[in-house]
Each structure stands twice: as C-alpha cells, then as structure tokens.
Design an enzyme around this catalytic site. Sequence first.
Site, PDB file in Angstrom:
ATOM      1  N   GLY A  21       5.329  24.397 -21.384  1.00  0.00           N
ATOM      2  CA  GLY A  21       4.667  25.664 -21.067  1.00  0.00           C
ATOM      3  C   GLY A  21       3.483  25.943 -21.976  1.00  0.00           C
ATOM      4  O   GLY A  21       2.421  26.394 -21.531  1.00  0.00           O
ATOM      5  N   ASP A  73      10.395  32.952 -18.714  1.00  0.00           N
ATOM      6  CA  ASP A  73      11.849  33.022 -18.512  1.00  0.00           C
ATOM      7  C   ASP A  73      12.484  31.857 -19.259  1.00  0.00           C
ATOM      8  O   ASP A  73      12.884  30.863 -18.664  1.00  0.00           O
ATOM      9  CB  ASP A  73      12.160  32.959 -17.013  1.00  0.00           C
ATOM     10  CG  ASP A  73      13.651  33.019 -16.753  1.00  0.00           C
ATOM     11  OD1 ASP A  73      14.394  33.450 -17.647  1.00  0.00           O
ATOM     12  OD2 ASP A  73      14.072  32.634 -15.646  1.00  0.00           O
TER      13      ASP A  73
HETATM   14  N1  SPM Z   1      16.665  32.416 -15.263  1.00  0.00           N
HETATM   15  C1  SPM Z   1      17.623  32.785 -16.211  1.00  0.00           C
HETATM   16  C2  SPM Z   1      17.395  32.132 -17.492  1.00  0.00           C
HETATM   17  C3  SPM Z   1      18.042  32.901 -18.564  1.00  0.00           C
HETATM   18  N2  SPM Z   1      17.373  32.766 -19.775  1.00  0.00           N
HETATM   19  C4  SPM Z   1      18.164  33.041 -20.910  1.00  0.00           C
HETATM   20  C5  SPM Z   1      17.992  34.393 -21.404  1.00  0.00           C
HETATM   21  C6  SPM Z   1      18.506  34.497 -22.778  1.00  0.00           C
HETATM   22  C7  SPM Z   1      19.693  35.272 -22.864  1.00  0.00           C
HETATM   23  N3  SPM Z   1      20.201  35.338 -24.176  1.00  0.00           N
HETATM   24  C8  SPM Z   1      21.596  35.440 -24.271  1.00  0.00           C
HETATM   25  C9  SPM Z   1      22.278  34.391 -23.485  1.00  0.00           C
HETATM   26  C10 SPM Z   1      23.707  34.351 -23.841  1.00  0.00           C
HETATM   27  N4  SPM Z   1      24.493  33.793 -22.839  1.00  0.00           N
END
Ligand code: SPM
Length: 292
Positions: free
Chosen positions: A145, A162
């Site tokens: 990216g 994302d």
């Molecule tokens: N498209 C979804 C992708 C999700 N990206 C991760 C987001 C981070 C979240 N942090 C905590 C995750 C703990 N399971």
Amino acid sequence: MDLIKDGWFMETNSLWPGMAMCLKVDEILAHVKSPYQDILVFKSTNHGNVLVLDGIIQFTEADEFSYHETMSHVSMNSHPAPRKVLIVGGGDGGVAREVLKHPEVEEVILCEIDEKVVEVCKKHFPSLTSSAFSNPKLKIIFADGLEFIRKNTNRFDVIITDSSDNVGVATPLFGEEYYKLMKSALATGGVACSQGECFWLHSEFIAKMVTLCRDIFPVVDFAVCSMPTYPSGEQGFLLCSLDPKTDFKIPVRKWGAKEVAEYNLRYYNSSVHSAALAPPEWFRSVLHGDHN
Ligand code: SPM
C-alpha cells in the site's frame, strides 16, 4: 502457534493484555501460510465463519457489517462527491462491498499486499466478496500500500486503510510517512479513514496518531463502532480531511430508511454516523490533547 485448544479458538495478544476473546470452533475451513502471514478461516458455532490473520480475529460473519459499514459510510458521506476511491488492505472485500453502494463512485482501487487473503475470502466469505469483486468499477492490485500511494498524486477523493493491527505486515500503515503520502495521493478536499484501534485499550497510541495527523491535515477526528468480537467490543477509525470546512460529525448526505432498505444496511444511518463521532468525556480530552 497453538490457536485452537479443546475446540475453542483463543485470541491473546500483547495489544490487549490480560484478556482474550474465545470462539467455539465447529470446523476448520482453511489454514495456510502466505508469504506475509498465517491465514486461518474457521466455522464457529455461533458467529458464522471467522477470518484470523496471524492469530488475530479480523471479523466474524456475525458482526463484520458494523466495522465495514462504519468505516465506509462515515468517510464516504463526509465527502461531497466521492468518485475515485482507494482501499488499502481490505482484501476480504467488506469495505469494497460498502463503498460500491455509493452511486457517485466511478472507480475503486483495492490495493492488497496478500493475494492469498483475497483467494481465501472469495471461497469462504462470498457475502463479502461476491458483489464487490464482480463489479466492473473495482480493480484489485496486489502491491504494498505504501509503495502504491507513493506513485499516485492528487488522484483519490477518499482513501480507506482497512489494515490489520499495528504489528507485523501492517506497521508501515501507521507511520508518519504513510500519512504524508496519503495527503499527496488525495485530490483537493480529499478524505482519509484508517483503522484506528480501540480507545479502551490504545488511548495513548490514538492520541499520538491524532497529533501526528493534525500536523498534516487541517481536520482530524475519530469515530467508533461497536464490535462484539473485538477486545473491549469497540473499534476506532481515524478520519482526516484536506478540506478545512469538513465537519465529520455531520454527514454531507443523510441516509435514512430509504437508503437503509436500498443498500441493505444493518448498522449505519445518519444518526449512527453522528453518534459514532461523539466521544465519551474521558476520551474527548485525549482527542483534544488535554489529557495527562
Ligand atoms: N476488513 C476487516 C479487516 C479488519 N481489520 C482489523 C481491524 C483491527 C481490529 N483490531 C482488533 C482486532 C482484534 N480481533
């Protein structure tokens, strides 16, 4: 890494010390190692299929819509005319699915580093991938990216990052260089939205990111959504705009019952949009830099 014990997947990580999310496993559907990460998909007993990268839950089919709708529609509905959109990461297709609901969109580029994530998600998460990946407005590029946006100037109305958490392969997407490159890649008045971790767990880190962004963008804010299968049940999103007049709390286009039905929304509407931008008192002081 022993991720599954006695039929339970357990998610532990130093990013959320002293706590763990456990989901009961019905069946392992895929477990592969890509050049970038360990990819696990399992069918859970109560939350549908689950995507896990390097031992960290990315989403479950039961609550993914909360994350994907908030990230996509809060940023898209904060821009007056979001025609060209870049998604960095997001190889599961969830953000692309939501972004492509916006009729103004002409072109979406999804830049994902890991081809294997796309391949696995196409097979096991058709509700995320099928509509988006067959839409002619979407182009998927397999690239880093940071390197991709380095080659693009003044091109995108909205950039959505994302990513997975600030460990491993996603770390460069949380750095100053990346935010400066996003600024150059955005067209006039452009909006950027990035996965911003969790305010219950990472308030110091978020305060640091907000300060960094305020040196680069005239408007910076932070939104949250409820994510029952994430540690502490909350997910944050860092929002930046090049237009000094942007007020992220007030959507440019109001989405109510008509759009909820037309776009099959399960979380987002205009009231949710504004509520997502209303921080609790203690976190408001973190955002405004008057914390200790
Ligand atoms: N498209 C979804 C992708 C999700 N990206 C991760 C987001 C981070 C979240 N942090 C905590 C995750 C703990 N399971």
